[in-house]
Design a protein around this motif. Structure first.
Motif, PDB file in Angstrom:
ATOM      1  N   LEU A 162     -37.668 -13.316  -6.515  1.00  0.00           N
ATOM      2  CA  LEU A 162     -36.889 -12.052  -6.907  1.00  0.00           C
ATOM      3  C   LEU A 162     -35.587 -11.730  -5.961  1.00  0.00           C
ATOM      4  CD1 LEU A 162     -37.772  -8.519  -8.658  1.00  0.00           C
ATOM      5  CD2 LEU A 162     -35.923  -8.701  -6.857  1.00  0.00           C
ATOM      6  N   MET A 163     -35.816 -11.679  -4.745  1.00  0.00           N
ATOM      7  CA  MET A 163     -34.862 -11.399  -3.696  1.00  0.00           C
ATOM      8  C   MET A 163     -33.932 -12.674  -3.623  1.00  0.00           C
ATOM      9  SD  MET A 163     -35.454  -8.339  -2.675  1.00  0.00           S
ATOM     10  CE  MET A 163     -34.489  -8.270  -1.595  1.00  0.00           C
ATOM     11  N   GLN A 164     -34.715 -13.621  -3.933  1.00  0.00           N
ATOM     12  CA  GLN A 164     -33.688 -14.957  -3.856  1.00  0.00           C
ATOM     13  C   GLN A 164     -32.689 -15.294  -5.062  1.00  0.00           C
ATOM     14  OE1 GLN A 164     -36.821 -17.935  -3.265  1.00  0.00           O
ATOM     15  NE2 GLN A 164     -36.520 -17.916  -1.042  1.00  0.00           N
ATOM     16  N   VAL A 165     -33.180 -14.926  -6.146  1.00  0.00           N
ATOM     17  CA  VAL A 165     -32.081 -15.170  -7.490  1.00  0.00           C
ATOM     18  C   VAL A 165     -31.578 -14.109  -8.108  1.00  0.00           C
ATOM     19  CG1 VAL A 165     -34.016 -17.212  -7.858  1.00  0.00           C
ATOM     20  CG2 VAL A 165     -34.209 -14.990  -9.028  1.00  0.00           C
ATOM     21  N   VAL A 166     -31.833 -13.080  -7.509  1.00  0.00           N
ATOM     22  CA  VAL A 166     -31.217 -11.747  -8.159  1.00  0.00           C
ATOM     23  C   VAL A 166     -30.237 -11.139  -7.453  1.00  0.00           C
ATOM     24  CG1 VAL A 166     -31.455  -9.459  -9.139  1.00  0.00           C
ATOM     25  CG2 VAL A 166     -33.189 -11.077  -9.368  1.00  0.00           C
ATOM     26  N   GLY A 170     -28.035  -6.052  -9.129  1.00  0.00           N
ATOM     27  CA  GLY A 170     -28.915  -5.977 -10.144  1.00  0.00           C
ATOM     28  C   GLY A 170     -30.309  -5.854  -9.823  1.00  0.00           C
ATOM     29  N   ARG A 171     -30.741  -5.865  -8.617  1.00  0.00           N
ATOM     30  CA  ARG A 171     -32.178  -5.823  -8.135  1.00  0.00           C
ATOM     31  C   ARG A 171     -32.974  -4.477  -8.585  1.00  0.00           C
ATOM     32  NH1 ARG A 171     -31.206  -7.421  -1.889  1.00  0.00           N
ATOM     33  NH2 ARG A 171     -30.141  -9.367  -2.156  1.00  0.00           N
ATOM     34  N   GLY A 172     -32.232  -3.469  -8.394  1.00  0.00           N
ATOM     35  CA  GLY A 172     -33.027  -2.459  -9.003  1.00  0.00           C
ATOM     36  C   GLY A 172     -33.690  -2.361 -10.309  1.00  0.00           C
ATOM     37  N   ARG A 173     -32.661  -2.859 -11.558  1.00  0.00           N
ATOM     38  CA  ARG A 173     -33.052  -3.122 -12.788  1.00  0.00           C
ATOM     39  C   ARG A 173     -34.265  -4.025 -12.759  1.00  0.00           C
ATOM     40  NH1 ARG A 173     -31.862  -7.026 -15.889  1.00  0.00           N
ATOM     41  NH2 ARG A 173     -30.355  -7.799 -14.351  1.00  0.00           N
ATOM     42  N   VAL A 174     -34.013  -5.145 -12.040  1.00  0.00           N
ATOM     43  CA  VAL A 174     -35.199  -6.103 -12.180  1.00  0.00           C
ATOM     44  C   VAL A 174     -36.464  -5.748 -11.465  1.00  0.00           C
ATOM     45  CG1 VAL A 174     -35.712  -8.758 -11.647  1.00  0.00           C
ATOM     46  CG2 VAL A 174     -33.396  -8.249 -12.510  1.00  0.00           C
ATOM     47  N   VAL A 358     -35.583   3.621 -13.990  1.00  0.00           N
ATOM     48  CA  VAL A 358     -35.756   3.842 -12.592  1.00  0.00           C
ATOM     49  C   VAL A 358     -34.662   2.693 -11.748  1.00  0.00           C
ATOM     50  CG1 VAL A 358     -36.705   3.975 -10.416  1.00  0.00           C
ATOM     51  CG2 VAL A 358     -37.811   5.283 -12.255  1.00  0.00           C
ATOM     52  N   GLY A 359     -35.122   1.560 -12.343  1.00  0.00           N
ATOM     53  CA  GLY A 359     -34.161   0.321 -11.865  1.00  0.00           C
ATOM     54  C   GLY A 359     -32.732   0.733 -11.728  1.00  0.00           C
ATOM     55  N   ARG A 360     -32.401   0.972 -13.230  1.00  0.00           N
ATOM     56  CA  ARG A 360     -30.895   1.119 -13.585  1.00  0.00           C
ATOM     57  C   ARG A 360     -30.324   2.150 -12.771  1.00  0.00           C
ATOM     58  NH1 ARG A 360     -33.521   0.206 -18.780  1.00  0.00           N
ATOM     59  NH2 ARG A 360     -32.976  -1.885 -19.283  1.00  0.00           N
ATOM     60  N   LEU A 361     -31.017   3.295 -12.672  1.00  0.00           N
ATOM     61  CA  LEU A 361     -30.375   4.588 -11.813  1.00  0.00           C
ATOM     62  C   LEU A 361     -30.338   4.161 -10.362  1.00  0.00           C
ATOM     63  CD1 LEU A 361     -32.820   7.375 -13.421  1.00  0.00           C
ATOM     64  CD2 LEU A 361     -30.151   6.979 -13.836  1.00  0.00           C
ATOM     65  N   PHE A 362     -31.116   3.230  -9.908  1.00  0.00           N
ATOM     66  CA  PHE A 362     -30.931   2.827  -8.424  1.00  0.00           C
ATOM     67  C   PHE A 362     -29.780   1.940  -8.306  1.00  0.00           C
ATOM     68  CE2 PHE A 362     -31.414  -0.568  -5.459  1.00  0.00           C
ATOM     69  CZ  PHE A 362     -32.100   0.238  -4.455  1.00  0.00           C
ATOM     70  N   THR A 417     -36.966  -2.275  -3.083  1.00  0.00           N
ATOM     71  CA  THR A 417     -35.668  -3.029  -3.100  1.00  0.00           C
ATOM     72  C   THR A 417     -34.923  -2.833  -1.976  1.00  0.00           C
ATOM     73  OG1 THR A 417     -35.815  -2.571  -5.449  1.00  0.00           O
ATOM     74  CG2 THR A 417     -33.701  -3.300  -4.656  1.00  0.00           C
ATOM     75  N   LEU A 418     -35.195  -1.573  -1.349  1.00  0.00           N
ATOM     76  CA  LEU A 418     -34.205  -1.079  -0.102  1.00  0.00           C
ATOM     77  C   LEU A 418     -35.004  -2.054   1.024  1.00  0.00           C
ATOM     78  CD1 LEU A 418     -33.723   2.701  -0.347  1.00  0.00           C
ATOM     79  CD2 LEU A 418     -32.090   0.850  -0.272  1.00  0.00           C
ATOM     80  N   GLY A 419     -36.297  -1.969   1.068  1.00  0.00           N
ATOM     81  CA  GLY A 419     -36.868  -2.547   2.223  1.00  0.00           C
ATOM     82  C   GLY A 419     -36.820  -3.956   2.402  1.00  0.00           C
ATOM     83  N   LEU A 420     -37.015  -4.824   1.288  1.00  0.00           N
ATOM     84  CA  LEU A 420     -36.920  -6.190   1.247  1.00  0.00           C
ATOM     85  C   LEU A 420     -35.306  -6.725   1.377  1.00  0.00           C
ATOM     86  CD1 LEU A 420     -39.614  -7.461  -1.354  1.00  0.00           C
ATOM     87  CD2 LEU A 420     -39.429  -7.543   1.262  1.00  0.00           C
ATOM     88  N   GLY A 421     -34.402  -5.807   0.846  1.00  0.00           N
ATOM     89  CA  GLY A 421     -32.839  -6.036   0.713  1.00  0.00           C
ATOM     90  C   GLY A 421     -32.378  -6.031   2.117  1.00  0.00           C
ATOM     91  N   ALA A 422     -33.084  -5.220   3.273  1.00  0.00           N
ATOM     92  CA  ALA A 422     -32.521  -5.121   4.603  1.00  0.00           C
ATOM     93  C   ALA A 422     -32.824  -6.193   5.448  1.00  0.00           C
ATOM     94  CB  ALA A 422     -33.473  -3.805   4.961  1.00  0.00           C
TER      95      ALA A 422
END
Length: 523
Positions: A162-166, A170-174, A358-362, A417-422
């Motif tokens: 997920l972290m590689q392809v998104v 758009g990560r929050g929604r996925v 929740v993902g869209r709101l994020f 999402t925040l953790g892995l995105g960092a």
């Protein structure tokens, strides 16, 4: 896990867009990080097909993790075993997950996406088929261990891909769609098993799951494409052994606190902690050569570390408290396992179904707007459970459980999402592996803590002359108080998280760039 360049994953941010909360990686202010995420019109609203396939497969394997709960009485009669022996079917599953997940970071970097998927689902199918025809308890236990080995690979594989392809926007929604699957599955497990068991023996649980998993595996192998390129590296067997003994021993020792010899449990936990200490020292040494089994450099990224602490404490409070609710409903209120499953199912479904929202709101507003209210909601729900009585209305219990699940939905998706995105892309597989490992350990700690507190309090009250039911009820209240106290830490750590990780994952810290690993030496 396979690693990709920014081009492969669709990320081509300029240096002006790079944001980080790590002091080694730039001077972006905290205020900038707390701003709502910028909308990206170019981000597709569709979930990538590879993620859809992996979510579907993950749903099936996680559903299987809890589907055995209602089958314990049937197994005791059919295989002539005690309840303590039957519980090993769940304990062994958890132990295997704790022992195997630390190895997945290395494994997923070394093999292609398709190879990792076929390995995970192949093990799961083999374990499921073996369980369906198991003639003895020992064979069934071995089958569950094989199943767990496949399950341990699926979650890190899903999160890393997920972290590689998104793209970040758009990560929050996925991630919300992912949380739908992994939240609804365990909630549905007891209910689904309760329904299936009405039509036949415990073997039906595996006979029904096998063809579904087989079709999903076939579809995945037909449509799944490789993401990135595998990286060859040798494996350090000392790390493998110490990880298995350390994390597996810690989880097993903690599980022994429930109805076991406390001194033996403490000894096993001590051995597990010692092995983990050796494992950590070994990883720090291997990092200098660029070949750690579990790369601890992920912990240099502040947002990832804060997210890790929040998730661990939340799992302790949540799962430790959630194991008390079925005990209360069945042992104190006299409900059946199926009735208990029906009461807790709405909360689990609400948690899963809210995931995409929740993902869209994020994606639109960032994480703080969701995580802080979610953390407060977790505390309020657990405080409500401290007031359980012999006559508390079932609708009130259902409402408190639903509040807990909805609050967790508002918390987990942004934190993941925040953790892995960092962290940088090169550390995604290790980041997801560490996160998954600590979830298993934290769940075991929470369960052991709650059960130990409840049992100690109940024993003290029984010795003072209280009835069995009242002693157990008061023990549960005290355990819920511990869970509520732990949840306050979740609120504190939620306040430390930024609204978003920005593009921090696209650049490595200065320390990492400057650190030139030594050539990898064969083991």
């Amino acid at each position: 896990m396979t690693t990709t360049s920014c081009e492969t994953s669709g990320w081509n941010a300029s240096n002006d867009d790079v944001m980080s909360d790590d002091p080694d990686r730039g001077s972006v202010s905290r205020t900038q990080l707390d701003l709502p995420a910028k909308p990206a019109a170019t981000v597709s609203e569709r979930t990538p097909p590879v993620i859809g396939l992996l979510v579907l497969a993950t749903f099936v394997v996680i559903l299987n993790e809890t589907i055995m709960i209602n089958a314990i009485p049937r197994l005791m009669g059919a295989l002539r075993i005690t309840e303590q022996t039957a519980q090993w079917l769940s304990t062994a599953f958890m132990l295997t997950m704790a022992a195997v997940i630390p190895i997945t970071g290395w494994f997923l970097q070394r093999v292609s996406t398709r190879r990792a998927y076929s390995t995970a689902m192949g093990l799961f199918l083999l374990g499921t088929a073996l369980a369906a025809i198991a003639p003895t308890f020992e064979v069934l236990l071995g089958a569950r261990i094989i199943q767990a080995s496949g399950t341990a690979v699926m979650m890190p594989l899903l999160m890393t891909t997920l972290m590689q392809v998104v793209p970040e926007a758009g990560r929050g929604r996925v991630m919300g769609n992912v949380m739908l699957a992994i939240s609804v599955a365990p909630a549905m497990g007891p209910t689904v098993s309760g329904v299936i068991l009405q039509f036949g023996s415990w073997r039906l649980l595996f006979a029904v799951v096998f063809p579904i998993a087989a079709v999903i595996t076939w579809r995945g192998l037909k449509q799944l494409e490789n993401i990135g390129e595998p990286q060859f590296s040798t494996i350090d067997w000392l790390s493998v052994v110490t990880a298995a003994i350390g994390f597996g021993g810690l989880v097993y020792g903690l599980s022994r606190f429930e109805g076991g010899d406390v001194r033996v449990a403490v000894a096993i936990v001590a051995v597990g902690l010692l092995a983990i200490a050796v494992f950590v020292v070994r990883q720090l040494s291997l990092q200098k050569r660029g070949a750690p089994l579990m790369d601890l450099r992920t912990l240099r990224h502040r947002t990832y570390t804060v997210a890790l602490i929040l998730m661990s404490v939340a799992c302790m409070a949540m799962l430790g408290s959630m194991i008390l609710l079925p005990l209360y409903l069945q042992n104190i209120r006299g409900l059946s396992a199926l009735q208990t499953g029906l009461i807790v199912m709405p909360g689990g479904l609400a948690m899963g179904l809210l995931g995409p929202t929740v993902g869209r709101l994020f994606d639109r507003f960032g994480g703080r707007l969701l995580v802080i209210p979610g953390a407060i909601g977790i505390t309020l729900a657990l405080v409500g459970f401290t007031q359980v009585t012999m006559t508390m209305p079932f609708w009130q219990l259902l409402g408190l459980h639903a509040l807990l699940m909805v609050s967790l939905a508002a918390t987990f998706t942004p934190v993941f999402t925040l953790g892995l995105g960092a962290v940088p892309p090169s550390l995604y597989s290790h980041g997801s592996s560490i996160l998954s490992t600590l979830q298993q350990v934290a769940s075991a700690i929470g369960t052991a803590l709650m059960i130990t507190v409840m049992s100690a309090r109940a024993d003290a009250l029984r010795s003072a002359g209280a009835t069995e039911v009242l002693a157990n009820l008061d023990g549960m209240r005290l355990a819920f108080i511990i869970g509520a106290a732990l949840s306050v830490i979740v609120i504190v750590t939620a306040l430390l998280l930024p609204a978003r990780a920005g593009s921090a994952g696209e650049v490595e810290s200065v320390a990492e760039v400057q650190e030139e690993p030594e050539p990898v030496k064969p083991v």
